[in-house]
Design a protein around this motif. Sequence first.
Motif, PDB file in Angstrom:
ATOM      1  N   MET A   1      55.726  22.960  41.899  1.00  0.00           N
ATOM      2  CA  MET A   1      55.006  24.213  41.939  1.00  0.00           C
ATOM      3  C   MET A   1      55.147  24.790  43.351  1.00  0.00           C
ATOM      4  N   GLN A   2      55.437  26.093  43.403  1.00  0.00           N
ATOM      5  CA  GLN A   2      55.615  26.761  44.686  1.00  0.00           C
ATOM      6  C   GLN A   2      54.829  28.070  44.709  1.00  0.00           C
ATOM      7  N   VAL A   3      54.006  28.243  45.728  1.00  0.00           N
ATOM      8  CA  VAL A   3      53.311  29.515  45.904  1.00  0.00           C
ATOM      9  C   VAL A   3      54.323  30.504  46.481  1.00  0.00           C
ATOM     10  N   HIS A   4      54.555  31.573  45.727  1.00  0.00           N
ATOM     11  CA  HIS A   4      55.506  32.592  46.160  1.00  0.00           C
ATOM     12  C   HIS A   4      54.810  33.717  46.911  1.00  0.00           C
ATOM     13  N   TYR A   5      53.587  34.031  46.510  1.00  0.00           N
ATOM     14  CA  TYR A   5      52.841  35.117  47.142  1.00  0.00           C
ATOM     15  C   TYR A   5      51.383  34.711  47.228  1.00  0.00           C
ATOM     16  N   LEU A   6      50.833  34.786  48.414  1.00  0.00           N
ATOM     17  CA  LEU A   6      49.420  34.517  48.616  1.00  0.00           C
ATOM     18  C   LEU A   6      48.766  35.847  48.957  1.00  0.00           C
ATOM     19  N   GLU A   7      47.902  36.316  48.062  1.00  0.00           N
ATOM     20  CA  GLU A   7      47.266  37.620  48.226  1.00  0.00           C
ATOM     21  C   GLU A   7      45.828  37.449  48.694  1.00  0.00           C
ATOM     22  N   ILE A   8      45.487  38.146  49.753  1.00  0.00           N
ATOM     23  CA  ILE A   8      44.124  38.158  50.258  1.00  0.00           C
ATOM     24  C   ILE A   8      43.626  39.589  50.168  1.00  0.00           C
ATOM     25  N   VAL A   9      42.561  39.788  49.421  1.00  0.00           N
ATOM     26  CA  VAL A   9      41.935  41.101  49.287  1.00  0.00           C
ATOM     27  C   VAL A   9      40.647  41.048  50.101  1.00  0.00           C
ATOM     28  N   THR A  10      40.551  41.918  51.092  1.00  0.00           N
ATOM     29  CA  THR A  10      39.410  41.903  52.004  1.00  0.00           C
ATOM     30  C   THR A  10      39.159  43.288  52.569  1.00  0.00           C
ATOM     31  N   PRO A  11      37.916  43.619  52.851  1.00  0.00           N
ATOM     32  CA  PRO A  11      37.664  44.887  53.527  1.00  0.00           C
ATOM     33  C   PRO A  11      38.023  44.824  55.017  1.00  0.00           C
ATOM     34  N   GLU A  12      38.364  43.631  55.512  1.00  0.00           N
ATOM     35  CA  GLU A  12      38.688  43.440  56.931  1.00  0.00           C
ATOM     36  C   GLU A  12      40.168  43.088  57.112  1.00  0.00           C
ATOM     37  N   VAL A  13      41.037  43.999  56.698  1.00  0.00           N
ATOM     38  CA  VAL A  13      42.482  43.754  56.732  1.00  0.00           C
ATOM     39  C   VAL A  13      42.970  43.506  58.157  1.00  0.00           C
ATOM     40  N   ASP A  14      42.638  44.391  59.087  1.00  0.00           N
ATOM     41  CA  ASP A  14      43.138  44.245  60.458  1.00  0.00           C
ATOM     42  C   ASP A  14      42.671  42.948  61.099  1.00  0.00           C
ATOM     43  N   SER A  58      34.983  48.533  42.840  1.00  0.00           N
ATOM     44  CA  SER A  58      34.475  47.368  42.110  1.00  0.00           C
ATOM     45  C   SER A  58      35.277  46.092  42.367  1.00  0.00           C
ATOM     46  N   GLU A  59      36.385  46.187  43.100  1.00  0.00           N
ATOM     47  CA  GLU A  59      37.219  45.001  43.350  1.00  0.00           C
ATOM     48  C   GLU A  59      36.605  44.142  44.453  1.00  0.00           C
ATOM     49  N   ALA A  60      36.298  42.913  44.104  1.00  0.00           N
ATOM     50  CA  ALA A  60      35.677  41.985  45.049  1.00  0.00           C
ATOM     51  C   ALA A  60      36.747  41.310  45.909  1.00  0.00           C
ATOM     52  N   PRO A  61      36.378  40.882  47.113  1.00  0.00           N
ATOM     53  CA  PRO A  61      37.314  40.100  47.918  1.00  0.00           C
ATOM     54  C   PRO A  61      37.738  38.841  47.164  1.00  0.00           C
ATOM     55  N   VAL A  62      39.000  38.468  47.343  1.00  0.00           N
ATOM     56  CA  VAL A  62      39.534  37.308  46.640  1.00  0.00           C
ATOM     57  C   VAL A  62      40.757  36.778  47.393  1.00  0.00           C
ATOM     58  N   VAL A  63      41.000  35.497  47.256  1.00  0.00           N
ATOM     59  CA  VAL A  63      42.258  34.885  47.686  1.00  0.00           C
ATOM     60  C   VAL A  63      42.931  34.412  46.412  1.00  0.00           C
ATOM     61  N   ARG A  64      44.130  34.944  46.157  1.00  0.00           N
ATOM     62  CA  ARG A  64      44.793  34.688  44.875  1.00  0.00           C
ATOM     63  C   ARG A  64      46.217  34.197  45.122  1.00  0.00           C
ATOM     64  N   PRO A  65      46.493  32.927  44.834  1.00  0.00           N
ATOM     65  CA  PRO A  65      47.870  32.442  44.943  1.00  0.00           C
ATOM     66  C   PRO A  65      48.675  32.806  43.686  1.00  0.00           C
ATOM     67  N   TYR A  66      49.901  33.232  43.892  1.00  0.00           N
ATOM     68  CA  TYR A  66      50.827  33.521  42.796  1.00  0.00           C
ATOM     69  C   TYR A  66      51.897  32.436  42.815  1.00  0.00           C
ATOM     70  N   VAL A  67      51.943  31.662  41.751  1.00  0.00           N
ATOM     71  CA  VAL A  67      52.891  30.559  41.640  1.00  0.00           C
ATOM     72  C   VAL A  67      54.188  31.071  41.028  1.00  0.00           C
ATOM     73  N   LEU A  68      55.291  30.664  41.600  1.00  0.00           N
ATOM     74  CA  LEU A  68      56.609  31.067  41.128  1.00  0.00           C
ATOM     75  C   LEU A  68      56.908  30.406  39.779  1.00  0.00           C
ATOM     76  N   VAL A  69      57.332  31.220  38.803  1.00  0.00           N
ATOM     77  CA  VAL A  69      57.706  30.710  37.475  1.00  0.00           C
ATOM     78  C   VAL A  69      59.069  31.275  37.101  1.00  0.00           C
ATOM     79  N   GLU A  70      59.776  30.561  36.240  1.00  0.00           N
ATOM     80  CA  GLU A  70      61.095  31.029  35.800  1.00  0.00           C
ATOM     81  C   GLU A  70      60.988  32.063  34.690  1.00  0.00           C
ATOM     82  N   ASP A  71      59.996  31.918  33.807  1.00  0.00           N
ATOM     83  CA  ASP A  71      59.826  32.812  32.665  1.00  0.00           C
ATOM     84  C   ASP A  71      58.353  33.202  32.589  1.00  0.00           C
ATOM     85  N   ILE A  72      58.039  34.391  33.057  1.00  0.00           N
ATOM     86  CA  ILE A  72      56.634  34.798  33.156  1.00  0.00           C
ATOM     87  C   ILE A  72      55.970  34.924  31.787  1.00  0.00           C
ATOM     88  N   ASP A  73      56.722  35.365  30.777  1.00  0.00           N
ATOM     89  CA  ASP A  73      56.133  35.485  29.442  1.00  0.00           C
ATOM     90  C   ASP A  73      55.751  34.114  28.887  1.00  0.00           C
TER      91      ASP A  73
END
Length: 114
Positions: A1-14, A58-73
């Motif tokens: 398993m490999q994290v391809h994209y780690l997304e952080i949603v925050t009101p404190e981007v800078d 309405s979007e709350a802060p979150v840390v969301r890892p996206y795992v790399l997959v060969e076939d998303i469906d």
Amino acid sequence: MQVHYLEIVTPEVDATCAAFAQLHGVTFREGDPALGNARLAALANGGMIGVRAPMLESEAPVVRPYVLVEDIDAAVAAAVKAGGEIAYPPTELPGHGKFAIYIQGAIQHGLWQV
């Protein structure tokens, strides 16, 4: 398993980008419109970390890892079979591949196909 994209949603981007830059020596580039204007930095494994502000009030802060997959469906089908609820179906991001989000146990999980 490999994290391809780690997304952080925050009101404190800078502040978040500055902390990662100081702690880990990474450089964030300007926001990418295809990724919600996330500011991006490269990960050592070839993936990315993106820090962005909430896109909706309405979007709350979150840390969301996206795992790399060969076939998303197939990966989405497996997540549903395991009891996951699809929050965002497979969607093309021009220049980046496809992503999907599912929720399992109140935790958001991302899938990414390049």
